[in-house]
Design a protein around this motif. Structure first.
Motif, PDB file in Angstrom:
ATOM      1  N   UNK A 174      14.669  18.181   7.734  1.00  0.00           N
ATOM      2  CA  UNK A 174      15.335  18.309   6.539  1.00  0.00           C
ATOM      3  C   UNK A 174      14.931  17.681   5.550  1.00  0.00           C
ATOM      4  N   UNK A 175      14.699  16.311   5.731  1.00  0.00           N
ATOM      5  CA  UNK A 175      13.953  15.440   4.739  1.00  0.00           C
ATOM      6  C   UNK A 175      12.853  15.022   5.226  1.00  0.00           C
ATOM      7  N   UNK A 176      11.718  15.797   5.133  1.00  0.00           N
ATOM      8  CA  UNK A 176      10.366  15.409   5.769  1.00  0.00           C
ATOM      9  C   UNK A 176       9.831  14.339   5.238  1.00  0.00           C
ATOM     10  N   UNK A 177       9.169  13.517   5.882  1.00  0.00           N
ATOM     11  CA  UNK A 177       8.001  12.450   5.582  1.00  0.00           C
ATOM     12  C   UNK A 177       7.281  12.592   4.909  1.00  0.00           C
ATOM     13  N   UNK A 178       7.324  12.143   3.407  1.00  0.00           N
ATOM     14  CA  UNK A 178       6.059  12.510   2.776  1.00  0.00           C
ATOM     15  C   UNK A 178       5.275  11.227   2.567  1.00  0.00           C
ATOM     16  N   UNK A 179       5.545  10.163   3.016  1.00  0.00           N
ATOM     17  CA  UNK A 179       4.748   9.002   2.913  1.00  0.00           C
ATOM     18  C   UNK A 179       5.701   7.731   3.032  1.00  0.00           C
ATOM     19  N   UNK A 189       0.817  -1.304   0.059  1.00  0.00           N
ATOM     20  CA  UNK A 189      -0.021   0.189   0.010  1.00  0.00           C
ATOM     21  C   UNK A 189       0.993   1.230  -0.050  1.00  0.00           C
ATOM     22  N   UNK A 190       0.453   2.181  -0.614  1.00  0.00           N
ATOM     23  CA  UNK A 190       1.187   3.631  -0.732  1.00  0.00           C
ATOM     24  C   UNK A 190       0.355   4.352   0.776  1.00  0.00           C
ATOM     25  N   UNK A 191       1.308   4.868   1.605  1.00  0.00           N
ATOM     26  CA  UNK A 191       0.742   5.667   2.751  1.00  0.00           C
ATOM     27  C   UNK A 191       0.986   6.930   2.701  1.00  0.00           C
ATOM     28  N   UNK A 192       0.378   8.031   3.072  1.00  0.00           N
ATOM     29  CA  UNK A 192       0.825   9.522   3.265  1.00  0.00           C
ATOM     30  C   UNK A 192       1.295   9.624   4.625  1.00  0.00           C
ATOM     31  N   UNK A 193       1.685  10.843   4.795  1.00  0.00           N
ATOM     32  CA  UNK A 193       2.542  11.074   6.322  1.00  0.00           C
ATOM     33  C   UNK A 193       1.479  10.828   7.313  1.00  0.00           C
ATOM     34  N   UNK A 194       0.239  11.213   7.083  1.00  0.00           N
ATOM     35  CA  UNK A 194      -0.728  11.076   8.157  1.00  0.00           C
ATOM     36  C   UNK A 194      -0.851   9.496   8.634  1.00  0.00           C
ATOM     37  N   UNK A 195      -0.993   8.753   7.650  1.00  0.00           N
ATOM     38  CA  UNK A 195      -1.135   7.454   7.931  1.00  0.00           C
ATOM     39  C   UNK A 195       0.252   6.626   8.568  1.00  0.00           C
ATOM     40  N   UNK A 196       1.293   7.089   7.961  1.00  0.00           N
ATOM     41  CA  UNK A 196       2.589   6.812   8.619  1.00  0.00           C
ATOM     42  C   UNK A 196       2.579   7.072  10.121  1.00  0.00           C
ATOM     43  N   UNK A 197       2.086   8.536  10.318  1.00  0.00           N
ATOM     44  CA  UNK A 197       2.157   8.643  11.938  1.00  0.00           C
ATOM     45  C   UNK A 197       1.484   7.922  12.740  1.00  0.00           C
ATOM     46  N   UNK A 198       0.097   7.431  11.995  1.00  0.00           N
ATOM     47  CA  UNK A 198      -0.863   6.621  12.880  1.00  0.00           C
ATOM     48  C   UNK A 198      -0.071   5.156  13.340  1.00  0.00           C
ATOM     49  N   UNK A 200       5.985   7.307  17.191  1.00  0.00           N
ATOM     50  CA  UNK A 200       7.081   8.143  17.405  1.00  0.00           C
ATOM     51  C   UNK A 200       8.027   8.478  16.516  1.00  0.00           C
ATOM     52  N   UNK A 201       7.549   8.448  15.230  1.00  0.00           N
ATOM     53  CA  UNK A 201       8.202   9.142  14.022  1.00  0.00           C
ATOM     54  C   UNK A 201       8.001  10.464  14.044  1.00  0.00           C
TER      55      UNK A 201
END
Lengths: 122, 417
Positions: B167-172, B146-155, B159-160
């Motif tokens: 500097x290198x933002x999490x985009x997904x 699956x492809x996740x966006x940053x919000x789904x990663x955060x869920x 702790x991420x």
């Protein structure tokens, strides 16, 4: 941490300033069109991977940005010496693992002039 | 050999744990074997196991220079996944994944395979395009993704740092739920026990120092401790030292050996229940059942056989991990170690016949061999038993570096090399 002597800057600097660029003394076949697939594949992809003395091309990326060669032991990580591209260098003392015969230059049918090469086997 | 079971645990507990059987024998080598497998890591032991079990072969030996699983099998970060881009690699790693899913039952040995999911982070628009492409390719090959966006990663990983202010933002990320981790030592021990049950002679502290070749045909090996052992077919599964072994037989492999290092922290309370990998900032982390954070790094850029890594790589990895997980900044690292990985120019393994008849190589797994252990052994056993590659192994011949049919998996390999 390696301390590497850059023969261009004539200074001993830390490993961080350098980038390893793979095996040294790779001669591009003088007449690529005359190469068989096997010869061309070996030039592109096959590298010496010795356990012992190795000749490597390094670049002083955070310094003079020039390429030079190193003779280094891949087991003890001892650096025997640095020398400029085009020069020759013989280690003055024997490594615990001896240099493999033929590791200096691959035996291609068509030797070109020795050139710096930046193709790593990455 | 008795089977392990819950009932057995109770029985042995009542007997003060004094009557457990040895898991494998310690035999003297015979002078001839039909099959010799050189290298007693996970891949080599799995090869012997499937040769004996699936292909009903007998008279098999595994020769190991040290102890079982003492090389890269015991040194990796235990990640298992199959989300590779190209069909050839995806099929091979997915074959392994399917075997992982039934492995504990098959071996009657708990390999602690935990499908906790693996997340491969994207930090740039190009990362996200590549992730989309790879997930689509995976799904077409029947591999979950699956492809996740940053919000789904955060869920999934609270702790991420997904704030977008790094500097290198999490985009997904790409997310493979069936992926996970396994207990690396248990894999070697489980396969060793299984192979031994099927009559395989596992000979430890037996270092091969020459491969005997007569008229272009491999006929046996010379060992430091036990002299000459003759063989019908020889399968070499030597990981980092594959180049050294190939030289004994008189040819070269398109591999370079590099140190790859990993660390574990002191044990802490559970904070991470999945695996997070990032190619862009270059670090990966999971948490073991014991509570240690298991952290992996990149390879050293130069050829090296010292089983230790360089300090600049440690610093770089610590930076990457802190960028993603600022919460672990005060955690102490307990141990750090290195293993020797044999990398190929296309980041794909070699499962192949060689210029020498009856000599086969299984190597070049580079930084990602552990995940393939069951599949690698299964496919290589088939190659050894039949002498010719099956559908899965065909694309992984060493001669692909002569004809140019490379399988470029640098994008899907967890570590740049």
């Amino acid at each position: 941490m390696f301390l590497i002597y850059c023969p261009h800057c004539e200074e001993q600097r830390e490993e961080d300033e350098f980038h390893a660029s793979g095996q040294a003394h790779l001669a591009r076949p003088a007449d690529p069109d005359a190469c068989s697939d096997k010869e061309w594949g070996e030039f592109l992809y096959f590298r010496k991977n010795p356990r012992g003395l190795h000749r490597e091309l390094w670049q002083h990326t955070a310094g003079c940005r020039k390429y030079f060669n190193i003779a280094r032991d891949t087991v003890t990580y001892e650096i025997h010496g640095s020398y400029k591209v085009g020069e020759t260098y013989e280690p003055t003392f024997q490594s615990h693992t001896s240099e493999q015969p033929g590791s200096e230059q691959r035996d291609f049918k068509h030797h070109g002039s020795e050139q710096p090469s930046d193709d790593t086997a990455s | 050999m008795t089977r392990f079971s819950g009932f057995g645990l109770v029985k042995h507990a009542l007997q003060h744990q004094e009557n457990w059987q040895r898991m494998w024998r310690n035999p003297k080598p015979k002078s001839y074997y039909d099959f010799i497998v050189v290298g007693g890591g996970g891949h080599g032991l799995a090869t012997a196991y499937y040769l004996a079990k699936t292909h009903q072969k007998s008279n098999i030996a595994v020769l190991e220079k040290g102890w079982l699983g003492g090389g890269n099998t015991g040194r990796n970060t235990t990640i298992v996944r199959s989300n590779y881009l190209w069909d050839e690699a995806a099929h091979l790693y997915e074959h392994a994944m399917k075997l992982w899913e039934g492995l504990s039952q098959d071996l009657n040995y708990n390999v602690m395979f935990s499908q906790r999911g693996v997340m491969n982070m994207g930090h740039t628009l190009q990362d996200m395009r590549d992730i989309n492409r790879r997930v689509n390719a995976n799904r077409l090959n029947g591999i979950d993704g699956e492809v996740l966006d940053a919000k789904q990663c955060q869920e999934i990983v609270p702790i991420m740092d997904c704030s977008g202010s790094t500097r290198y933002p999490v985009l997904g990320a790409s997310w493979q739920p069936r992926a996970g981790v396994a207990r690396h030592d248990a894999v070697a021990w489980g396969y060793a026990r299984g192979a031994d049950q099927h009559g395989v002679d596992i000979i430890q502290q037996c270092e091969v120092d020459d491969i005997l070749v007569e008229d272009g045909v491999a006929v046996g090996v010379n060992t430091k401790q036990h002299g000459i052992i003759k063989a019908g077919r020889i399968g070499c599964v030597p990981a980092g030292h594959s180049g050294v072994l190939a030289k004994m037989a008189g040819f070269e492999l398109p591999v370079e050996s590099h140190p790859l290092q990993a660390f574990v922290s002191e044990p802490i309370k559970p904070i991470l229940d999945t695996v997070v990998m990032s190619n862009a900032v270059h670090g990966y982390m999971s948490q073991s059942d014991k509570g240690d954070l298991v952290i992996g790094a990149g390879i050293d850029g130069y050829v090296g056989y010292g089983q230790r890594g360089s300090y600049p790589v440690i610093e770089h990895t610590a930076q990457a991990i802190l960028e993603l997980f600022p919460i672990v900044s005060r955690v102490h690292m307990n141990r750090q170690w290195g293993g020797i990985v044999d990398t190929t120019p296309d980041a794909c393994p070699i499962l192949s016949a060689t210029p020498i008849e009856n000599l086969f190589f299984n190597c070049g797994w580079g930084t990602g061999g552990f995940k393939a252990t069951p599949g690698s052994g299964h496919v290589f056993a088939d190659l050894l038993a039949k002498g010719k590659p099956n559908k899965l192994a065909k694309a992984f011949s060493m001669f692909r570096f002569h004809d140019g049919a490379l399988i470029d998996e640098h994008g899907a390999a967890g570590v740049a090399h």
